[in-house]
Design an enzyme around this catalytic site. Structure first.
Site, PDB file in Angstrom:
ATOM      1  N   SER A 147      43.930  66.802  41.612  1.00  0.00           N
ATOM      2  CA  SER A 147      45.141  66.013  41.875  1.00  0.00           C
ATOM      3  C   SER A 147      44.958  64.579  41.427  1.00  0.00           C
ATOM      4  CB  SER A 147      45.437  65.966  43.374  1.00  0.00           C
ATOM      5  OG  SER A 147      45.549  67.227  43.910  1.00  0.00           O
TER       6      SER A 147
ATOM      7  N   HIS B 294      47.867  71.378  37.115  1.00  0.00           N
ATOM      8  CA  HIS B 294      48.008  70.908  38.497  1.00  0.00           C
ATOM      9  C   HIS B 294      49.129  71.672  39.199  1.00  0.00           C
ATOM     10  CE1 HIS B 294      49.073  67.480  41.461  1.00  0.00           C
ATOM     11  NE2 HIS B 294      48.089  68.193  41.952  1.00  0.00           N
TER      12      HIS B 294
ATOM     13  N   GLU C 126      51.911  70.751  36.536  1.00  0.00           N
ATOM     14  CA  GLU C 126      51.719  69.658  35.587  1.00  0.00           C
ATOM     15  C   GLU C 126      50.577  70.068  34.651  1.00  0.00           C
ATOM     16  OE1 GLU C 126      53.039  65.723  38.132  1.00  0.00           O
ATOM     17  OE2 GLU C 126      50.990  66.436  38.384  1.00  0.00           O
TER      18      GLU C 126
ATOM     19  N   ASN D 289      52.676  62.514  41.719  1.00  0.00           N
ATOM     20  CA  ASN D 289      52.014  61.643  42.686  1.00  0.00           C
ATOM     21  C   ASN D 289      52.184  60.162  42.348  1.00  0.00           C
ATOM     22  OD1 ASN D 289      51.141  63.374  44.675  1.00  0.00           O
ATOM     23  ND2 ASN D 289      49.284  63.931  43.569  1.00  0.00           N
TER      24      ASN D 289
HETATM   25  P1  NAD Z   1      39.849  73.268  49.908  1.00  0.00           P
HETATM   26  O1  NAD Z   1      38.897  72.355  50.590  1.00  0.00           O
HETATM   27  O2  NAD Z   1      40.837  74.034  50.702  1.00  0.00           O
HETATM   28  O3  NAD Z   1      39.024  74.327  49.018  1.00  0.00           O
HETATM   29  C1  NAD Z   1      37.967  73.962  48.162  1.00  0.00           C
HETATM   30  C2  NAD Z   1      37.019  75.144  48.090  1.00  0.00           C
HETATM   31  O4  NAD Z   1      36.032  74.873  47.074  1.00  0.00           O
HETATM   32  C3  NAD Z   1      36.235  75.389  49.384  1.00  0.00           C
HETATM   33  O5  NAD Z   1      36.455  76.717  49.817  1.00  0.00           O
HETATM   34  C4  NAD Z   1      34.778  75.170  48.988  1.00  0.00           C
HETATM   35  O6  NAD Z   1      33.880  76.044  49.636  1.00  0.00           O
HETATM   36  C5  NAD Z   1      34.817  75.443  47.507  1.00  0.00           C
HETATM   37  N1  NAD Z   1      33.725  74.818  46.754  1.00  0.00           N
HETATM   38  C6  NAD Z   1      33.235  73.555  46.866  1.00  0.00           C
HETATM   39  N2  NAD Z   1      32.235  73.365  45.970  1.00  0.00           N
HETATM   40  C7  NAD Z   1      32.116  74.520  45.263  1.00  0.00           C
HETATM   41  C8  NAD Z   1      31.277  74.931  44.202  1.00  0.00           C
HETATM   42  N3  NAD Z   1      30.369  74.113  43.675  1.00  0.00           N
HETATM   43  N4  NAD Z   1      31.426  76.188  43.724  1.00  0.00           N
HETATM   44  C9  NAD Z   1      32.341  77.043  44.246  1.00  0.00           C
HETATM   45  N5  NAD Z   1      33.165  76.704  45.278  1.00  0.00           N
HETATM   46  C10 NAD Z   1      33.057  75.453  45.771  1.00  0.00           C
HETATM   47  O7  NAD Z   1      40.587  72.367  48.810  1.00  0.00           O
HETATM   48  P2  NAD Z   1      42.029  72.560  48.164  1.00  0.00           P
HETATM   49  O8  NAD Z   1      43.029  71.857  49.004  1.00  0.00           O
HETATM   50  O9  NAD Z   1      42.234  73.979  47.810  1.00  0.00           O
HETATM   51  O10 NAD Z   1      41.860  71.701  46.832  1.00  0.00           O
HETATM   52  C11 NAD Z   1      41.171  72.186  45.705  1.00  0.00           C
HETATM   53  C12 NAD Z   1      41.546  71.351  44.504  1.00  0.00           C
HETATM   54  O11 NAD Z   1      42.948  71.399  44.307  1.00  0.00           O
HETATM   55  C13 NAD Z   1      41.182  69.875  44.623  1.00  0.00           C
HETATM   56  O12 NAD Z   1      40.819  69.399  43.358  1.00  0.00           O
HETATM   57  C14 NAD Z   1      42.488  69.240  45.079  1.00  0.00           C
HETATM   58  O13 NAD Z   1      42.590  67.894  44.705  1.00  0.00           O
HETATM   59  C15 NAD Z   1      43.486  70.080  44.314  1.00  0.00           C
HETATM   60  N6  NAD Z   1      44.836  70.154  44.887  1.00  0.00           N
HETATM   61  C16 NAD Z   1      45.038  70.259  46.230  1.00  0.00           C
HETATM   62  C17 NAD Z   1      46.333  70.348  46.720  1.00  0.00           C
HETATM   63  C18 NAD Z   1      46.605  70.491  48.207  1.00  0.00           C
HETATM   64  O14 NAD Z   1      47.717  70.189  48.629  1.00  0.00           O
HETATM   65  N7  NAD Z   1      45.641  70.928  48.992  1.00  0.00           N
HETATM   66  C19 NAD Z   1      47.422  70.331  45.846  1.00  0.00           C
HETATM   67  C20 NAD Z   1      47.192  70.269  44.466  1.00  0.00           C
HETATM   68  C21 NAD Z   1      45.891  70.174  43.997  1.00  0.00           C
END
Ligand code: NAD
Length: 402
Positions: free
Chosen positions: A122, A143, A155, A193
């Site tokens: 993000s 994204h 995106e 954003n």
């Molecule tokens: P989350 O914390 O729910 O999930 C992340 C997962 O990654 C966890 O299950 C963790 O165990 C795993 N992980 C961490 N390091 C790892 C590795 N080295 N190898 C394999 N797995 C690993 O996070 P999320 O909210 O799903 O966000 C994930 C990505 O998406 C981030 O980059 C975030 O910025 C982006 N994002 C989030 C949202 C949102 O609203 N949550 C929206 C758009 C984009």
């Protein structure tokens, strides 16, 4: 390549986003392998996917057989080696540059040689994440928005090193998955954003100045703007910690741009643990028996608050177009599909009239003497040339001052 002729999709990170994206890809007919470093997270994702499919079947949106077929296309993997042969890999691990770089370097070793590699970041730079790859030309940002199965927008963000062909592939893939892709420049916040910042920032500013309380601002934005939620309700839903961090990241990433200056009030909320719904209290109190405060302003105040936030949003959208982050059409599409705004902001600005938007910004800038309220050159150009913002944005930078 899977039997369906569609490439096998690897998803790394089975959290909120990874699990949702896996479901989207499987529903579109791909065979999917979902990997997470944490076995518990992987099992939890599997459970959420099963639940989501069962809900869809119960609501009649899928037959039980279809739901089973989609679920059976998603496999889970404890190791990255199981992504071997994937033709598309989307990384959705924690938002940390080093972790993402490391994961993608490892993915590059197991995926197909011409696999499309994408990150769901993000807020990090796509160029920075892709820098360690031996072939960064096949890598870009995709994204998705939360929840990924429900939100239409994606995106697509090429880095400096991304090949044009990779962008075309990502756009085609997103469409095939039933999404609306918009191409954004690799700049902080991408489109949504960035353009959405004043929705929160100007509302906080109005609160900090004592013009109105949270309930009144929320009422004004819903009543006069037609937004589904007010800014304070939305900050409480997103989490004040998450929302504050995005704003602070944007502020620093743009070297202190005053439009993105974080609010000390929101920082104190975070420090006090008033994160919003998830902590039981934020701008509103969500605990048992709490009484919801009522808006206290009259219609005139409500309309003024709404107008002030709206002109800041229109200006932000115009500026994103001015700097080539997006086009007028995609800026409007992004805000309606990505965050459910009732109207695209350039269109909205054109309805009010660019001259009226500019007048209001110039008045705010004169009153406060702050750069925060400076009008985008695109807005000034539209007024000078007597055109709409949309037309001015489509004509590119011709007519800028140099
Ligand atoms: P989350 O914390 O729910 O999930 C992340 C997962 O990654 C966890 O299950 C963790 O165990 C795993 N992980 C961490 N390091 C790892 C590795 N080295 N190898 C394999 N797995 C690993 O996070 P999320 O909210 O799903 O966000 C994930 C990505 O998406 C981030 O980059 C975030 O910025 C982006 N994002 C989030 C949202 C949102 O609203 N949550 C929206 C758009 C984009």
């Amino acid at each position: 390549m899977a039997e369906s002729g569609k490439p096998r999709v690897g998803i790394v990170g089975a959290g909120t986003m990874g699990g949702g994206i896996a479901l989207v890809a499987a529903a579109a007919g791909h065979s999917v392998v979902l990997h997470d470093a944490d076995a518990g997270a992987l099992a939890a994702a599997r459970g959420r996917i099963e639940q989501a499919l069962a809900r869809r079947a119960a609501r009649g949106r899928l037959t039980v057989e279809e739901a089973e077929r989609i679920g059976s296309r998603i496999g889970t993997a404890a190791g990255l080696a199981d992504l071997e042969g994937a033709g598309v890999v989307i990384e959705a691990v924690a938002e940390r540059l080093e972790v993402k770089r490391e994961v993608l370097r490892a993915v590059e070793r197991v995926a197909e040689r011409d696999a499309l590699l994408a990150t769901n970041t993000s807020s990090l730079s796509i160029a920075g994440i892709g820098a360690g790859l031996s072939d960064p030309g096949r890598f870009l940002g995709m994204h998705f928005f939360n929840p990924a199965p429900a939100m239409e927008l994606v995106e697509v963000v090429p880095a400096l090193t991304t090949r044009p062909e990779t962008v075309r592939r990502a756009v085609t893939l997103a469409r095939a998955w039933g999404k609306t892709p918009v191409v954004a420049k690799d700049t902080p916040g991408f489109i949504v954003n960035r353009i959405a910042r004043p929705f929160y920032g100007e509302a906080l500013r109005i609160l900090d100045e004592g013009i109105a309380d949270a309930a009144t601002v929320d009422w004004a934005m819903k009543e006069f703007g037609g937004f589904r939620m007010g800014p304070f309700e939305l900050m409480d839903l997103i989490g004040n910690d998450v929302n504050f961090t995005v704003t602070e990241t944007m502020f620093h990433a743009f070297y202190g741009e005053p439009r993105y200056r974080p609010s000390i009030t929101q920082k104190r909320m975070v420090e006090a643990g008033r994160l919003g719904r998830k902590s039981g209290i934020g701008f509103y109190d969500y605990r048992e028996g709490a009484v919801r405060p009522r808006p206290s302003g009259d219609e005139e105040l409500g309309r003024r608050i709404f107008r002030r936030i709206l002109v800041m949003l229109v200006n932000e959208a115009a500026d994103a177009v001015f700097w080539g982050v997006t086009t007028p059409e995609e800026a409007d599409l992004a805000m309606t599909k990505g965050v459910n705004y009732p109207k695209g902001l350039l269109r909205w600005g054109d309805e009010i009239g660019p001259a009226a938007v500019l007048d209001e910004l110039d008045r705010l800038r004169a009153d406060y003497g702050e750069e925060r309220y400076r009008a985008s050159p695109l807005l000034r150009r539209a007024v000078r040339e007597g055109t709409t913002l949309t037309e001015a944005g489509m004509r590119g930078k011709r007519g800028g001052s140099c």
